[in-house]
Design a protein around this motif. Structure first.
Motif, PDB file in Angstrom:
ATOM      1  N   ARG A  35     -32.303 -18.040 -72.967  1.00  0.00           N
ATOM      2  CA  ARG A  35     -32.667 -17.696 -71.589  1.00  0.00           C
ATOM      3  C   ARG A  35     -34.159 -17.379 -71.492  1.00  0.00           C
ATOM      4  NH1 ARG A  35     -31.771 -13.234 -67.653  1.00  0.00           N
ATOM      5  NH2 ARG A  35     -31.700 -14.280 -65.643  1.00  0.00           N
ATOM      6  N   LEU A  89     -36.576 -10.452 -70.211  1.00  0.00           N
ATOM      7  CA  LEU A  89     -36.438 -10.418 -68.750  1.00  0.00           C
ATOM      8  C   LEU A  89     -37.794 -10.702 -68.125  1.00  0.00           C
ATOM      9  CD1 LEU A  89     -34.518  -9.936 -66.406  1.00  0.00           C
ATOM     10  CD2 LEU A  89     -35.030  -7.487 -66.541  1.00  0.00           C
ATOM     11  N   ASP A 113     -29.934  -9.424 -62.730  1.00  0.00           N
ATOM     12  CA  ASP A 113     -30.493  -8.707 -63.887  1.00  0.00           C
ATOM     13  C   ASP A 113     -30.988  -7.311 -63.514  1.00  0.00           C
ATOM     14  OD1 ASP A 113     -30.975 -10.900 -66.269  1.00  0.00           O
ATOM     15  OD2 ASP A 113     -31.069 -11.773 -64.277  1.00  0.00           O
ATOM     16  N   ASP A 116     -27.524  -5.551 -60.635  1.00  0.00           N
ATOM     17  CA  ASP A 116     -26.260  -5.155 -61.272  1.00  0.00           C
ATOM     18  C   ASP A 116     -26.322  -3.711 -61.778  1.00  0.00           C
ATOM     19  OD1 ASP A 116     -25.047  -7.517 -60.721  1.00  0.00           O
ATOM     20  OD2 ASP A 116     -24.887  -8.225 -62.787  1.00  0.00           O
ATOM     21  N   HIS A 232     -31.356  -2.166 -70.816  1.00  0.00           N
ATOM     22  CA  HIS A 232     -30.812  -3.247 -69.991  1.00  0.00           C
ATOM     23  C   HIS A 232     -29.369  -3.607 -70.342  1.00  0.00           C
ATOM     24  CE1 HIS A 232     -35.067  -4.857 -68.757  1.00  0.00           C
ATOM     25  NE2 HIS A 232     -34.788  -3.665 -68.279  1.00  0.00           N
ATOM     26  N   ASN A 233     -28.982  -3.396 -71.588  1.00  0.00           N
ATOM     27  CA  ASN A 233     -27.606  -3.696 -71.995  1.00  0.00           C
ATOM     28  C   ASN A 233     -26.687  -2.534 -71.615  1.00  0.00           C
ATOM     29  OD1 ASN A 233     -25.368  -3.364 -74.284  1.00  0.00           O
ATOM     30  ND2 ASN A 233     -25.837  -5.544 -74.055  1.00  0.00           N
ATOM     31  N   GLN A 386     -33.100 -14.094 -57.354  1.00  0.00           N
ATOM     32  CA  GLN A 386     -32.841 -15.162 -58.326  1.00  0.00           C
ATOM     33  C   GLN A 386     -32.661 -16.454 -57.551  1.00  0.00           C
ATOM     34  OE1 GLN A 386     -29.803 -14.422 -61.229  1.00  0.00           O
ATOM     35  NE2 GLN A 386     -30.060 -16.392 -62.206  1.00  0.00           N
TER      36      GLN A 386
END
Length: 511
Positions: A35, A89, A113, A116, A232-233, A386
């Motif tokens: 990604r 990111l 990203d 959420d 972020h996770n 996005q």
């Protein structure tokens, strides 16, 4: 013998589990790398500031003064530049009106990203929904902001503001500066609760105050999470003290929202309340939600109901708090404009002590000053999208579907190619003649396009009433010992509060 076999089996199970975790971790890493490669390749034609090998631009973004740092990058890289939060990111950070139009005139979804991260707090409300569900909820809620619904709110704004100003009379007697931000926040929450959630005439309860503090905590934690790639996770984040603090604040906010919904449902069981609602031409926000049904005749689920209430509870008071507070700071900073606004509202009000709906359209100079303060200090300085399909920009460059966009509203509003002397406070930028010749996507305090802010008229009306009453009761001056330090915290706040000195005027209006 059995114990040996059992220990061997557990040992094998542990090895299998460890192996599985390593494989899943490796697959996740491959996915992230692929990604990253896609995002980086998409932005190949956009030069940008140098990145840290691990943190990207995150270390710069986390520093005090990061907003003005991005403005300096905007001068260096016209139109747009890559913005990396960690190594995985990456956004194209845009701040030029034609670039903004290319993206925001469409209906691309919010960037998952980032948005959420909101789900645990505000659920799938209007802020994060997209596609048919977003359209359905937007259509459903729009009548709640009809001008006939907004008209009686002016009286609520008057009353809540008078209560705040009475407190400020006491504080002003001490003849020293104090932080106005928190008081404005409580006033805005009180107004919102009364206007759209059926709250009675009493002031904020202890539970309401706890909610205000929880939201302040949540916005800080959210901003830190966005800027810190290690958070972020989800799995990792919920194990950290930071993540657990976020969950506790979410629970505090949800308890408040659930209580608001329960109280309104209970009130609607009363025959007199039902009759009052039936006689109204337009329903308010919460009553619309409680009676709403989709095309199949199905009511909103409890989760959908709470998500919309949580969304508007947050967005409906925090952004106006920022807007009002920074406006009063601008008035203190530019006393000549403060005096001219005061003269205008004095003339409009005459010998009355409260404003009416018809007065709002007469506040010409005040409105221009509000808009200029929103330009310099936009309540929401940065938003994300996005791309659902490729986009071609005015200079021939393009981005493929799936790319991430950061619209830096703060930098857009200080873009010197659009706003000459962009750091100067000049309300005349918003005369009808100047507005007519300016790019329609140059000024976006409430976003723009099909996903613009549904409550922007509510917010502007509240800002006009509140700021007009403030200027009638007090003369605002800077506290030289505590200048504000701009800080993005989802909304634009000050790291040390907004400290002003207030001098009571007693002009015969407002008391």
């Amino acid at each position: 013998m059995l114990s040996i076999l059992l220990s061997l089996n557990l040992s094998h199970l542990g090895l299998w589990a460890s192996g599985l975790i390593l494989v899943l971790g490796f697959l996740k890493l491959i996915r992230l790398l692929l990604r990253r490669q896609m995002l980086a390749r998409a932005m190949d034609s956009f030069p940008g500031p140098p990145t840290h090998w691990l943190f990207g631009h995150a270390l710069e973004i986390q520093k005090t003064g990061s907003l003005d740092k991005v403005v300096s990058w905007a001068h260096q890289f016209p139109y747009a530049h890559p913005l990396w939060l960690g190594q995985f990111l990456g956004f194209l950070n845009i701040y030029e009106p034609d670039y903004v139009k290319a993206v925001y005139s469409r209906g691309d979804p919010k960037a998952a990203d980032v948005y959420d991260f909101f789900l645990q707090w505000i659920g799938k409300g209007l802020l994060v929904l997209h596609g048919p569900k977003w359209y359905e909820h937007r259509k459903l809620l729009t009548p709640g902001f009809h001008y006939d619904v907004l008209k009686p709110y002016v009286a609520v704004f008057n009353n809540s503001t008078h209560a705040m100003l009475d407190k400020w009379e006491e504080k002003a007697r001490e003849d020293k500066g104090f932080d106005i931000f928190c008081d404005v926040g409580h006033m805005a929450l009180d107004s919102l609760m009364k206007c759209t959630f059926g709250k009675g005439n009493s002031g904020l309860s202890h539970r309401d105050n706890s909610y205000y503090l929880a939201v302040s905590d949540l916005t800080l934690l959210m901003q830190q999470r966005i800027e810190s790639f290690q958070y972020h996770n989800d799995f990792i984040y919920w194990l950290t003290p930071h993540g657990r603090r976020f969950l506790r604040a979410c629970q505090e906010a949800h308890d408040h929202t659930d209580q608001v919904i329960r109280e309104r449902k209970a009130a609607l069981q009363d025959a007199k309340e039902q009759e009052k609602i039936q006689n109204r031409r337009h329903l308010d926000f919460l009553d619309i939600l409680l009676g709403a049904r989709d095309e199949s005749g199905i009511k909103l689920s409890d989760a959908e109901l709470r998500a919309e209430v949580d969304t508007f509870m947050f967005e409906g008071h925090d952004t106006t708090t920022s807007g009002i507070s920074w406006f009063l700071y601008c008035m203190a900073l530019y006393p000549e404009h403060q005096s001219r606004c005061r003269e205008e509202v004095c003339e409009i009000l005459g010998d009355r002590d409260s404003f009416q709906w018809d007065d709002l359209g007469k506040m010409t100079y005040l409105t221009m000053c509000i808009k200029e303060s929103l330009r310099l200090y936009p309540p929401v300085p940065q938003v994300y999208r996005q791309l659902s399909k490729p986009v071609n920009f005015v200079d021939g460059r393009s981005l493929p579907a799936g790319s991430l966009i950061s619209l830096h509203i703060y930098a857009l509003h200080r873009n010197s190619s659009v706003w000459p002397d962009s750091e100067v406070f000049d309300p005349l930028r918003f005369t009808p003649e100047n507005v007519a010749t300016r790019h329609p996507f140059a000024f976006m305090p409430f976003s723009a396009g099909p996903r613009n802010c549904i409550g922007q008229q509510f917010a502007m009306n509240e800002m006009k009433v509140v700021t007009a009453l403030c200027l009638l009761r007090f003369e605002f001056a800077l506290d030289p010992l505590q200048p504000p330090i701009k800080m993005p915290q989802l909304i634009l706040r000050s790291k040390n509060g907004i400290h002003l000195r207030l001098k009571p005027l007693h002009l015969g209006s407002g008391k």
